[in-house]
Scaffold this active site. Structure first.
Site, short mmCIF file in Angstrom:
data_model
loop_
_atom_site.label_atom_id
_atom_site.label_comp_id
_atom_site.label_asym_id
_atom_site.label_seq_id
_atom_site.Cartn_x
_atom_site.Cartn_y
_atom_site.Cartn_z
N HIS A 155 26.93 23.06 -5.93
CA HIS A 155 26.69 24.51 -5.98
C HIS A 155 27.96 25.27 -6.37
O HIS A 155 28.13 26.43 -5.98
CB HIS A 155 26.16 25.06 -4.65
CG HIS A 155 25.05 24.24 -4.06
ND1 HIS A 155 23.72 24.49 -4.32
CD2 HIS A 155 25.09 23.16 -3.24
CE1 HIS A 155 22.98 23.60 -3.67
NE2 HIS A 155 23.79 22.77 -3.02
N SER A 276 43.72 36.35 -28.50
CA SER A 276 42.95 37.58 -28.61
C SER A 276 43.68 38.51 -29.57
O SER A 276 44.91 38.53 -29.62
CB SER A 276 42.84 38.23 -27.23
OG SER A 276 42.58 39.62 -27.37
#
Ligand code: ARG
Length: 468
Positions: A155, A276
């Site tokens: 999980h 970026s």
């Protein structure tokens, strides 16, 4: 320029021609189309259907066409409908009307089925080879990182400690099954459809077994209607490709997480990341993201072919021309990914210390504490309850389970007091919790090493075979 003009009095509308045509994409099948035609011609001669000189002319013409296309001397001309028409027309142009004998006892329906099987057979082997090389790299990485501890998750919550080697080997096994799935798929691909004619077989005495043998097919199809309508070997391939990209996508998701500041487990090499345009500090895991993103088109190609084939009556229908672009796209996509991926993984930097520290927070040894108690005879349910309460105590006091003294445990759980001994902390140490899982397939370094050793042999056997 058509193969079927005889019955028609009018030219096809231009837009209709381009809508109907497959040459713009099936042109890549030319080596397979020519290979199949050469063996077909050889067989027609062997069976006395063509004269020896006719066969020789046809084969020589086909070989020349292949060479001209290879060298870029013969350009694909889109006035032809498909690769089969293109090659046949050029053959006739080159050697005269005798070229028109090549198509004896054959239809484009069994011809295209042959071409796609020859193509897919080659590409499945190429993908298998790339998978083997990738698996070899995963194995080498697992060896290199055999005692690097990291949290194992369920999980996406820290669960129990594992090693990075064990984690990588999990993917190794997924890709091993994919490799084996492809071997199985090959059994269905490697069957000769030629001889099925348009749909009903042929009255010519073709020697199909000879053709199968010359083209390396293991067997021949045994129902002509099925032979020209069967594309389920492609469905099977798409499904395996979808499974492979599912595995790659999961691995990519992990790499993306690991490269984040939040995890900070790895740093990708500059050659396998991008920046970026606005944020100068960024180093993005684009390759892993794109692999995750490409999963969509590979699933899409699977669903597209299922949808195309659904509800088709026997035997050949033009719908089936739509079987090609998806399979080409899936193969191109998988091949480039499998070439990039191993390098990306080999060059990423592992932040060993961060992985180790992550194991120290989050009670990864809670199950080990419960096992410690239940091994002393306490029912596991009660052991589970005790450890749960101990975790709660640690949370409130900002401590870890291994930081509590055994006397503290005795104080907290007076009824089970005698179960907590002075050596308790040894059993809760990170190294111990990983190393004591010596069960087959467990996390112990010795167990992973045993598996790696065995798998190295499995890989060597296959790599030798592939480097034929
Ligand atoms: N271009 C066709 C395809 O890809 C070849 C078979 C054409 N057969 C036919 N009867 N029109 O399926």
């Amino acid at each position: 320029m058509k193969l079927w003009g005889g019955r028609f009095t009018k030219e096809t509308d231009e837009l209709v021609h381009s809508f109907n045509a497959s040459l713009p994409f099936d042109k890549r099948l030319y080596p397979y189309d020519i290979k199949g035609s050469i063996v077909h011609a050889e067989m027609l001669v062997k069976q006395g259907i063509l004269k020896v000189e006719e066969g020789e002319q046809i084969i020589k013409g086909l070989e020349e066409i292949r060479e001209e296309i290879d060298k870029g001397q013969l350009q694909f001309d889109y006035k032809y409908e498909d690769i089969h028409s293109f090659i046949e027309a050029h053959l006739i142009e080159k050697i005269g009307p005798v070229g028109g004998k090549l198509h004896t006892g054959r239809s484009r329906n069994d011809q295209v089925a042959l071409d796609i099987r020859l193509y897919l057979r080659d590409e499945i082997r190429n993908i298998q080879e790339l998978l083997l090389l990738f698996k070899q790299d995963l194995l080498l990485l697992a060896e290199k990182y055999k005692d690097i501890y990291m949290p194992g998750y369920t999980h996406l919550q820290r669960a129990q400690a594992v090693t990075l080697a064990h984690h990588l080997m999990a993917y190794y096994f997924k890709f091993k099954r994919d490799y084996e799935r492809l071997t199985d798929n090959l059994k269905r691909v490697n069957v000769l459809p030629l001889g099925a004619g348009a749909l009903a077989g042929t009255s010519y005495p073709l020697d199909r077994e000879y053709v199968a043998d010359r083209l390396g097919f293991a067997s021949v199809t045994e129902n002509s209607l099925d032979a020209v309508s069967d594309r389920d070997f492609i469905l099977e391939f798409h499904s395996i490709a979808a499974t492979i990209i599912t595995h790659l996508s999961s691995l990519s998701e992990e790499i993306i997480l690991w490269a984040s500041n939040e995890f900070n487990f790895i740093e990708l090499d500059d050659a396998y990341s991008t920046g970026s345009s606005i944020m100068p500090q960024k180093k993005n895991p684009d390759i892993a993201e794109l692999v995750r993103g490409k999963t969509g088109r590979i699933y899409g190609n699977l669903v597209q072919l299922f949808t195309t084939l659904k509800g088709l009556p026997l035997a050949y229908n033009k719908d089936m021309q739509e079987d090609k672009e998806g399979v080409f796209d899936t193969i191109d996509t998988l091949k480039i990914i499998l070439q990039i991926y191993p390098e990306m993984m080999k060059t990423m930097k592992i932040k060993k210390e961060n992985m180790y520290q992550a194991c120290r927070k989050g009670f990864l040894n809670a199950t080990d504490l419960a096992d410690y108690l239940s091994k002393k005879g306490l029912p596991f349910r009660r052991a589970h309850e005790i450890v749960g309460q101990a975790v709660l105590y640690c949370l409130e006091n900002k401590m870890e389970l291994e930081e509590l003294d055994y006397r503290k445990y005795q104080e907290l759980f007076p009824a089970e007091k005698e179960l907590f001994a002075a050596d308790l902390n040894k059993y809760l140490a990170l190294e111990y919790t990983v190393e004591n899982k010596v069960v087959i397939g467990g996390t112990a370094v010795t167990e992973t090493a045993r598996i790696i050793d065995r798998e190295r042999k499995w890989l060597e056997d296959r790599l030798v075979f592939l480097n034929r």
